[in-house]
Design a protein around this motif. Structure first.
Motif, short mmCIF file in Angstrom:
data_model
loop_
_atom_site.label_atom_id
_atom_site.label_comp_id
_atom_site.label_asym_id
_atom_site.label_seq_id
_atom_site.Cartn_x
_atom_site.Cartn_y
_atom_site.Cartn_z
N VAL A 49 -35.29 -17.91 105.42
CA VAL A 49 -34.00 -18.68 105.00
C VAL A 49 -34.31 -19.27 103.82
O VAL A 49 -35.55 -20.13 103.63
N SER A 50 -33.49 -19.37 102.71
CA SER A 50 -33.78 -20.30 101.75
C SER A 50 -32.39 -21.21 101.44
O SER A 50 -31.53 -20.65 101.61
N CYS A 51 -32.59 -22.28 101.00
CA CYS A 51 -31.69 -23.29 100.65
C CYS A 51 -31.98 -23.96 99.31
O CYS A 51 -33.05 -24.47 99.00
N ILE A 52 -31.12 -23.51 98.28
CA ILE A 52 -31.54 -23.77 96.86
C ILE A 52 -30.24 -24.72 96.33
O ILE A 52 -29.04 -24.36 96.68
N CYS A 53 -30.43 -25.36 95.40
CA CYS A 53 -29.38 -26.18 94.41
C CYS A 53 -28.96 -25.13 93.75
O CYS A 53 -29.73 -24.34 93.04
N ILE A 54 -27.43 -25.23 93.26
CA ILE A 54 -26.96 -24.23 92.34
C ILE A 54 -26.03 -25.13 91.42
O ILE A 54 -25.75 -26.31 91.63
N ARG A 55 -25.86 -24.87 90.21
CA ARG A 55 -25.32 -25.71 89.11
C ARG A 55 -23.91 -26.11 89.63
O ARG A 55 -23.29 -27.14 89.60
N ILE A 56 -23.41 -24.87 90.05
CA ILE A 56 -21.90 -24.92 90.34
C ILE A 56 -21.48 -23.93 91.37
O ILE A 56 -22.01 -22.33 91.20
N ALA A 57 -20.58 -23.78 92.25
CA ALA A 57 -20.42 -22.85 93.33
C ALA A 57 -19.62 -21.71 92.24
O ALA A 57 -19.00 -22.09 91.41
N SER A 58 -19.85 -20.43 92.69
CA SER A 58 -19.48 -19.33 91.91
C SER A 58 -17.74 -19.25 92.05
O SER A 58 -17.48 -18.61 91.14
N GLY A 59 -17.22 -19.69 93.00
CA GLY A 59 -15.90 -19.47 93.20
C GLY A 59 -15.24 -18.34 93.65
O GLY A 59 -14.04 -17.89 93.88
N THR A 60 -16.34 -17.21 93.75
CA THR A 60 -15.77 -15.94 94.46
C THR A 60 -16.39 -16.03 96.02
O THR A 60 -16.83 -17.01 96.63
N GLY A 61 -16.09 -14.82 96.81
CA GLY A 61 -16.53 -14.74 97.97
C GLY A 61 -15.08 -15.32 99.29
O GLY A 61 -14.07 -15.63 98.56
N ARG A 62 -15.43 -15.63 100.31
CA ARG A 62 -14.36 -15.98 101.35
C ARG A 62 -14.65 -17.26 102.09
O ARG A 62 -15.55 -17.52 102.69
N ALA A 63 -13.78 -18.07 101.75
CA ALA A 63 -13.95 -19.26 102.30
C ALA A 63 -13.82 -19.31 103.79
O ALA A 63 -12.95 -18.53 104.50
N LEU A 64 -14.79 -19.92 104.64
CA LEU A 64 -14.81 -19.87 106.16
C LEU A 64 -13.62 -20.81 106.66
O LEU A 64 -13.59 -22.03 106.13
N ARG B 248 -35.09 -26.69 96.00
CA ARG B 248 -35.11 -25.74 97.10
C ARG B 248 -35.87 -25.95 98.53
O ARG B 248 -36.79 -26.81 98.09
N ILE B 249 -35.63 -25.47 99.69
CA ILE B 249 -36.21 -25.61 100.88
C ILE B 249 -36.16 -24.39 101.23
O ILE B 249 -35.44 -23.67 101.58
N LEU B 250 -37.61 -24.01 101.76
CA LEU B 250 -37.80 -22.57 102.26
C LEU B 250 -38.05 -22.55 103.75
O LEU B 250 -39.05 -23.60 104.18
N LEU B 251 -37.48 -21.68 104.39
CA LEU B 251 -38.02 -21.44 105.99
C LEU B 251 -38.29 -20.38 106.21
O LEU B 251 -37.94 -19.41 105.73
N GLY B 252 -39.26 -20.18 107.20
CA GLY B 252 -39.80 -19.06 107.76
C GLY B 252 -38.91 -18.49 108.59
O GLY B 252 -37.70 -18.54 108.68
N LYS B 253 -39.34 -17.80 109.81
CA LYS B 253 -38.84 -17.05 110.73
C LYS B 253 -37.79 -18.01 111.62
O LYS B 253 -38.33 -19.05 112.23
N VAL B 254 -36.49 -17.65 111.55
CA VAL B 254 -35.50 -18.47 112.21
C VAL B 254 -34.60 -17.69 113.13
O VAL B 254 -34.23 -16.75 112.74
N THR B 255 -34.23 -18.18 114.40
CA THR B 255 -33.35 -17.60 115.07
C THR B 255 -32.02 -17.98 115.02
O THR B 255 -31.77 -19.37 114.33
N HIS B 256 -30.91 -17.38 114.95
CA HIS B 256 -29.63 -17.55 114.78
C HIS B 256 -29.42 -18.37 113.36
O HIS B 256 -28.94 -19.79 113.83
N PRO B 257 -29.54 -17.96 112.27
CA PRO B 257 -29.44 -19.04 111.10
C PRO B 257 -27.91 -19.52 111.01
O PRO B 257 -27.77 -20.24 110.09
N GLN B 258 -26.95 -18.89 111.53
CA GLN B 258 -25.74 -19.61 111.47
C GLN B 258 -25.70 -20.92 111.75
O GLN B 258 -24.84 -21.70 111.10
#
Length: 217
Positions: free
Chosen positions: A159-174, A99-109
């Motif tokens: 903001v957190s950025c973490i490794c995951i074993r596999i994408a969940s497959g749910t949600g909406r693709a951008l 993982r990589i963790l970030l503190g306060k960030v503007t416009h995280p998109q």
């Protein structure tokens, strides 16, 4: 204005440089705006809002301090462009630490294109999240919005950025068509980009800059 992805990237790169970012970060800013626009988001408008905040700031004021586990800048919010470039440059830490963790960030998109690049670079799935918003990136860099709360927040506490074993497959693709470039946004970016232009002079023309005296030869 209906702008192409190339036009968006070039304009945003020059505008970022005009706002005081280094050419390296400015090039990444242009690519980030292109990525967002190519995924149906208003990359130029997001970048313009961030550049309003960055304009006139010293680099040291808005870059992350990496000396602690959670990267932050004491007393200030961090620029997502500089933080994103730093994340990309240190993507190997995701494999090492998970993982990589970030503190306060503007416009995280604006961090999303960098998370996508890190996922592709490492060939792993990543999760990017902040205050109610969760996104996943496949090893190919494709982005899926899992939880949309505060997706468009202009400022988040972490903001957190973490490794995951596999994408969940749910949600909406951008995805989506390139949004129209608003005139007000284009005008502002043009003003910033104009700062990168060097006024022509007799010395520059004679030394070979531009068409010089051989324009009609």
């Amino acid at each position: 204005m209906n702008a192409s992805l190339n036009e968006i990237e070039n304009l945003c790169k020059k505008a970022a440089r005009g706002a005081g970012l280094s050419w390296g970060v400015a090039e990444e800013a242009g690519r980030a705006a292109r990525w967002l626009s190519g995924n149906g988001l208003d990359g130029p408008a997001l970048l313009a809002e961030q550049l309003r905040l960055d304009d006139g700031c010293a680099y040291s004021q808005i870059t992350p301090d990496m000396s602690t586990e959670c990267w932050e800048r004491a007393g200030r919010s961090m620029c997502p462009l500089i933080s994103g470039v730093t994340l990309s440059d240190h993507a190997y830490l995701l494999r090492e630490n998970g993982r990589i963790l970030l503190g306060k960030v503007t416009h995280p998109q604006l961090l999303m294109p960098f998370a996508s690049a890190a996922a592709r670079q490492l060939g792993i799935a990543l999760q990017l999240s902040w205050q109610g918003c969760i996104l996943e990136f496949s090893p190919g860099g494709e982005a899926v919005l899992i939880q949309p709360d505060n997706f468009a927040s202009p400022l988040v506490e972490g903001v957190s950025c973490i490794c995951i074993r596999i994408a969940s497959g749910t949600g909406r693709a951008l995805s989506g068509s390139i949004p129209t470039l608003a005139k007000s946004v284009q005008d502002y970016l043009d003003v910033l980009a104009a700062r990168t232009y060097v006024p022509a002079s007799e010395v520059s023309r004679l030394s070979g800059a531009g068409a010089g005296l051989s324009d009609n030869i």
